[in-house]
Design an enzyme around this catalytic site. Structure first.
Site, PDB file in Angstrom:
ATOM      1  N   SER A   1      55.322  49.307  33.976  1.00 20.91           N
ATOM      2  CA  SER A   1      54.857  50.143  34.941  1.00 20.91           C
ATOM      3  C   SER A   1      55.750  50.068  36.276  1.00 20.91           C
ATOM      4  O   SER A   1      56.354  48.754  36.281  1.00 20.91           O
ATOM      5  CB  SER A   1      53.417  49.845  35.281  1.00 20.91           C
ATOM      6  OG  SER A   1      53.132  50.491  36.541  1.00 20.91           O
TER       7      SER A   1
ATOM      8  N   TYR B   1      47.442  43.493  38.211  1.00 24.71           N
ATOM      9  CA  TYR B   1      48.126  44.284  37.160  1.00 24.71           C
ATOM     10  C   TYR B   1      49.579  44.620  37.333  1.00 24.71           C
ATOM     11  O   TYR B   1      50.209  44.260  36.264  1.00 24.71           O
ATOM     12  CB  TYR B   1      47.208  45.665  37.070  1.00 24.71           C
ATOM     13  CG  TYR B   1      47.936  46.717  36.304  1.00 24.71           C
ATOM     14  CD1 TYR B   1      47.460  47.078  34.893  1.00 24.71           C
ATOM     15  CD2 TYR B   1      48.992  47.691  36.962  1.00 24.71           C
ATOM     16  CE1 TYR B   1      48.219  47.969  34.179  1.00 24.71           C
ATOM     17  CE2 TYR B   1      49.695  48.575  36.088  1.00 24.71           C
ATOM     18  CZ  TYR B   1      49.209  48.858  34.733  1.00 24.71           C
ATOM     19  OH  TYR B   1      49.776  49.797  34.037  1.00 24.71           O
TER      20      TYR B   1
ATOM     21  N   LYS C   1      52.688  43.231  34.610  1.00 28.67           N
ATOM     22  CA  LYS C   1      53.609  44.176  34.310  1.00 28.67           C
ATOM     23  C   LYS C   1      55.102  43.639  34.737  1.00 28.67           C
ATOM     24  O   LYS C   1      56.016  43.714  33.874  1.00 28.67           O
ATOM     25  CB  LYS C   1      53.479  45.531  34.974  1.00 28.67           C
ATOM     26  CG  LYS C   1      52.367  46.246  34.209  1.00 28.67           C
ATOM     27  CD  LYS C   1      52.298  46.255  32.541  1.00 28.67           C
ATOM     28  CE  LYS C   1      51.131  47.185  32.078  1.00 28.67           C
ATOM     29  NZ  LYS C   1      51.259  47.298  30.695  1.00 28.67           N
TER      30      LYS C   1
END
Length: 255
Positions: free
Chosen positions: A148, A161, A165
């Site tokens: 991401s 998150y 990533k």
């Protein structure tokens, strides 16, 4: 120069996690259209059966195998059933991801932290190891990990998150360096804001969207198919000299 087969995946076996919708499903359809035999995976077998039937009706070779990537025994079963069905694995796409929280990083619970890391980082790690014996025997082995833009620069509200990533990017580079001797390429795609169910909390929020559009050179939300096409490049012989790469598809967000 004959470019007619430059993006062909004819006879290749592709395994894709998180493939029942959004980016994963788009990658599956693009790969199948390019000639690959595709295994799509997510947690619910009924959903996979329906999706596989839709794609088979288009003339594609697609099989659904349920798997909770957070469980090692499920990952082992996924690889075993894929090899039982098709004999090998040439392409692995780690797309399954989890983000059960949206808010200040200090409000992230330990349970949420563990789930995010388990699904977004540990699962690709374990699945890549399980696939190694088959990837080593492939004439054009490719691993594509879906990270991401948050992995390049942390996003507000998506703290852990983003951390997961970022770690996935680093891990992919480690594998790319170590697996070069096995002729296995490992690359990363970092999508920006793509119109999927997973990111709906972002693109359905007017305030967030107004802020995003001010920063984006290409002022729109991306489509899953645009990630699918980028994945096709990395999976095909067109990217035969590309490994350890981190490609963005984000409308210029990270410029």
């Amino acid at each position: 120069m004959d470019l007619s087969n430059v993006f062909s995946l004819d006879s290749k076996i592709a395994l894709i996690t998180g493939a029942s919708k959004g980016i994963g499903y788009s990658i599956a359809e693009v790969f199948a259209a390019a000639g690959a035999k595709v295994v799509i995976s997510s947690r619910k077998q009924d959903d996979l059966d329906q999706l596989a039937k839709i794609l088979r009706n288009k003339g594609y070779e697609v099989t659904g195998i349920a798997c909770n990537v957070g469980k090692l025994e499920d990952l082992q079963n996924l690889v075993e059933k894929t090899v039982e069905k098709y004999g090998t694995i040439d392409i692995l796409v780690n797309n399954a991801a989890a983000n059960p929280v949206f808010g200040p990083v200090h409000e992230t619970s330990s349970d949420a932290f563990d789930k995010i890391m388990n699904v977004n980082l540990k699962a690709p790690f374990e699945l890549m190891k399980l696939c190694l014996p088959y990837l080593r025997n492939s004439s054009n082995a490719s691993v594509i990990n879906i990270s991401s833009v948050g992995g390049l620069s942390p996003e507000v509200g998506l703290g852990i998150y983003s951390v997961s990533k970022a770690a996935l990017i680093s891990m992919s580079k480690v594998f790319a360096k170590e697996w070069g001797d096995y002729k296995i390429r490992v690359n990363v795609i970092c999508p920006g804001l793509i119109k999927t169910k997973f990111s709906e909390a972002l693109w359905s929020n007017e305030k967030i969207m107004n802020s995003m559009m001010k920063m984006l050179p290409i002022k729109r939300v991306g489509e899953p198919e645009e990630i699918g096409i980028m994945a096709l490049f990395l999976a095909s012989n067109s990217a035969s000299y590309t490994t350890g790469a981190v490609l963005t598809a984000d409308g210029g967000f990270t410029i």
